[in-house]
Scaffold this motif. Structure first.
Motif, short mmCIF file in Angstrom:
data_model
loop_
_atom_site.label_atom_id
_atom_site.label_comp_id
_atom_site.label_asym_id
_atom_site.label_seq_id
_atom_site.Cartn_x
_atom_site.Cartn_y
_atom_site.Cartn_z
N SER A 73 0.85 -1.20 0.00
CA SER A 73 0.00 0.00 0.00
C SER A 73 0.88 1.24 0.00
O SER A 73 0.61 2.20 -0.72
N ASP A 180 1.12 -3.52 -9.83
CA ASP A 180 0.92 -3.99 -8.46
C ASP A 180 1.17 -5.49 -8.51
O ASP A 180 0.35 -6.27 -9.01
N GLN A 183 0.08 -10.04 -5.74
CA GLN A 183 -0.45 -11.42 -5.82
C GLN A 183 0.25 -12.25 -6.89
O GLN A 183 -0.07 -13.42 -7.07
N SER A 203 4.47 -7.02 -1.12
CA SER A 203 4.42 -7.13 0.35
C SER A 203 4.91 -8.51 0.74
O SER A 203 4.43 -9.52 0.22
N HIS A 205 4.36 -10.31 3.36
CA HIS A 205 3.45 -11.25 4.06
C HIS A 205 2.58 -12.06 3.11
O HIS A 205 1.87 -12.97 3.53
N ALA A 327 -9.40 -8.62 2.21
CA ALA A 327 -9.52 -8.52 3.66
C ALA A 327 -9.76 -7.08 4.09
O ALA A 327 -10.51 -6.81 5.02
N CYS A 328 -9.15 -6.13 3.33
CA CYS A 328 -9.24 -4.73 3.78
C CYS A 328 -10.60 -4.11 3.50
O CYS A 328 -10.90 -3.05 4.03
N1 C6P Z 1 -4.70 -7.73 -0.37
C1 C6P Z 1 -6.51 -9.22 0.25
O1 C6P Z 1 -7.22 -9.81 1.10
P1 C6P Z 1 -0.69 -4.55 2.02
O2 C6P Z 1 -1.89 -4.57 2.89
O3 C6P Z 1 -0.20 -3.14 1.83
O4 C6P Z 1 0.36 -5.50 2.45
O5 C6P Z 1 -1.16 -5.07 0.58
C2 C6P Z 1 -2.11 -4.33 -0.12
C3 C6P Z 1 -2.44 -5.02 -1.42
C4 C6P Z 1 -2.12 -4.38 -2.60
N2 C6P Z 1 -2.35 -4.96 -3.79
C5 C6P Z 1 -2.92 -6.18 -3.87
C6 C6P Z 1 -3.14 -6.80 -5.22
C7 C6P Z 1 -3.28 -6.87 -2.71
O6 C6P Z 1 -3.83 -8.08 -2.82
C8 C6P Z 1 -3.07 -6.27 -1.45
C9 C6P Z 1 -3.52 -6.94 -0.21
C10 C6P Z 1 -5.26 -8.49 0.70
O7 C6P Z 1 -6.77 -9.29 -0.95
C11 C6P Z 1 -5.51 -7.71 1.95
S1 C6P Z 1 -6.62 -6.35 1.68
#
Ligand code: C6P
Length: 392
Positions: A73, A180, A183, A203, A205, A327-328
C-alpha cells in the motif's frame, strides 16, 4: 481437524526458516544500520544479502533500485503520488490511467487524485476478467499520460493480466508503467528484465514473510519523489530507520518463494483444482475466470441463493477460513469490485467466496474443506428456502 486456512491472498503463515533468520536481529544485532559504531556496522552485510535476494527474486538489473518500505500500500501510494507531484502538478501531463479491478491501495489513491482534479481513465475488463491491451493502447495519449497502474494478478479472482504487452505499449508511447505485483510474486515467475515496467510493488506477508514490510522496484532511469522525507535511508528515496529484521526476513522469504514456484504450480495447483472441481459439482455455482489464466492458488466462486456473510460465518463456525473479497474491504457489505467490473449480476456478486491456498495447504485440509463447504451450502440453502416459504 480444528481449522483450515484458505485465505492466503489476505496473508500467509511466516515460514519458520524466515522467523529463525530474523530472530538474532531483535536481541543480538539490533544496532541502527546507519550508526557509525560496530553495532551499526555489523548489520550491513546482512542487509546486503537481503537486497541481493530481492534483486535475484524478481530478476532486477543491478542498476535498478529496490526500496524496502512498510508494505505494498505504501509502495502504490508512493508511485502514484510521486508521478502526480512530478508530472501532473507542474502541468507537464494531465492524465493518469488505471483499471476497474485494482486493489483499493491503487483505486482509492486515484479516486483521491480525481477529487484534486486529475483526469483519471479507468480501463474496463473484458468478459474474461482481463484488462485488454487494446483498451490501454486506445486510452494512452503520449503527450498527456503521466502513469499507467495495473494489477498484475487480481487478488480476488487470481486472474493474471498480460503485463508483458502493457510494458511494450507503454514503452512505445514513452509512458511509465506501474504494476501492483502483490499477488503475482511467489505464485508465478516475476522477471523484471523480461517485463518493461518502471515500477513494481510487493508485500512480504503474501509470500510467507512477515507483515509490515514490502518492496518498491524502480527501473534504472525512472525516479520517485519520496512520500516520506526526513533522512537519507534507502538512497534518499524513503526516510525512516530501516526495519532490519523484517528486511532480512523478506529477502529470505522471497528466495524461498522462488524456490517453491515449481511446487506452487504443480502441487498447490493440483489441490486448488481438486477443491474447484468439487465446488463446481455443487448446483448453481460459478467460478470466475478460466483456471489456466489464474494464479495457481486462487478460486473466486459464487453460490446462487446464499448470502456471502452468512456463508463466511458458517464456514468459519466449522473451521474453514475463506473470504468474501479483499480482507481490507471485508467490513463493507458492498459487492466485490471485480464482480462489479465484470458486470456479474448482483445476486451472484453478493455470494462471492474466495478460497486461496498456499504451499502449506495439505490434502487432508482440502478434503476437510470440501466436506464443510458442501454441508454448509446444503444447510444455508435449506434455511433460505424455509424463510422464502414463510413469506409466501
Ligand atoms: N490484499 C486481500 O485480502 P498490504 O496490505 O499493503 O500488504 O497489501 C495491499 C495489497 C495491494 N495490492 C494487492 C493486489 C493486494 O492483494 C493487497 C492486499 C489483501 O486481498 C488484503 S486487503
Amino acid at each position: 481437524m480444528e481449522r483450515v486456512y484458505l485465505d492466503n491472498n489476505a496473508t500467509t503463515i511466516v515460514d519458520p526458516l524466515v522467523k529463525d533468520a530474523m530472530d538474532p536481529f531483535f536481541t543480538k544485532m539490533y544496532g541502527n544500520p546507519n550508526s557509525l559504531h560496530s553495532f551499526g556496522h555489523e548489520i550491513r552485510p546482512y542487509m546486503g544479502i537481503a537486497l541481493d535476494r530481492l534483486y535475484a527474486g524478481i530478476n532486477a538489473d543491478d542498476e535498478d533500485n529496490i526500496i524496502v518500505n512498510s508494505c505494498a500500500s505504501e509502495g502504490n501510494n508512493t508511485v502514484i503520488k510521486s508521478l502526480y507531484f512530478d508530472s501532473v502538478l507542474n502541468s507537464k501531463k494531465t492524465q493518469m490511467i488505471t483499471s476497474a479491478i485494482e486493489h483499493p491501495a491503487v483505486s482509492e489513491v486515484y479516486e483521491f487524485l480525481e477529487k484534486l482534479g486529475v483526469d483519471v481513465k479507468w480501463l474496463p475488463v473484458n468478459s474474461e476478467g482481463i484488462v485488454d491491451p487494446d483498451e490501454l493502447r486506445k486510452a494512452i495519449d503520449p503527450d498527456k499520460t503521466a502513469l499507467v497502474s495495473i494489477i498484475w494478478a487480481n487478488n480476488e479472482t487470481g486472474l493474471i493480466n498480460p503485463v508483458k504487452e502493457y510494458g511494450k505499449i507503454c514503452r512505445e508511447n514513452g509512458v511509465k508503467l506501474h504494476l501492483d505485483g502483490v499477488q503475482a510474486i511467489g505464485k508465478i515467475p516475476v522477471d523484471m528484465q523480461d517485463i518493461q515496467a518502471d515500477y513494481l510493488t510487493f508485500s512480504a506477508h503474501k509470500f510467507h514473510g512477515p507483515k509490515g514490510v514490502g518492496g518498491l522496484y524502480i527501473r534504472k532511469g525512472s525516479s520517485i519523489t519520496p512520500l516520506i522525507h526526513g533522512g537519507e535511508q534507502m538512497a534518499g528515496h524513503r526516510a525512516g530507520t530501516v526495519n532490519t529484521p523484517y528486511m532480512i526476513g523478506m529477502g529470505l522469504a522471497l528466495e524461498l518463494a522462488v524456490k517453491n514456484l515449481e511446487h506452487e504450480n504443480t502441487e498447490v495447483r493440483r489441490l486448488r483444482d481438486k477443491l474447484e472441481d468439487t465446488i463446481l459439482g455443487i448446483d448453481e455455482v460459478e467460478v470466475i475466470g478460466n483456471r489456466e489464466m489464474r494464479t495457481p492458488n486462487t478460486i473466486l466462486a459464487s453460490f446462487r441463493g446464499i448470502e456471502g456473510e452468512a456463508f463466511l460465518w458458517d464456514l468459519n463456525q466449522n473451521g474453514v477460513a475463506a473470504s468474501t473479497g479483499s480482507a481490507c474491504s471485508s467490513e463493507s457489505l458492498e459487492s466485490n469490485p471485480t464482480f462489479t467490473a465484470m458486470n456479474i449480476g448482483a445476486d451472484l456478486a453478493h455470494t462471492g467466496m474466495r478460497f486461496s491456498l498456499s504451499r502449506y495447504t495439505t490434502e487432508d485440509e482440502i478434503n476437510y474443506a470440501v466436506d464443510v463447504i458442501k454441508k454448509s451450502v446444503t444447510r444455508l440453502r435449506a434455511i433460505s428456502s424455509t424463510q422464502n416459504k414463510e413469506y409466501i
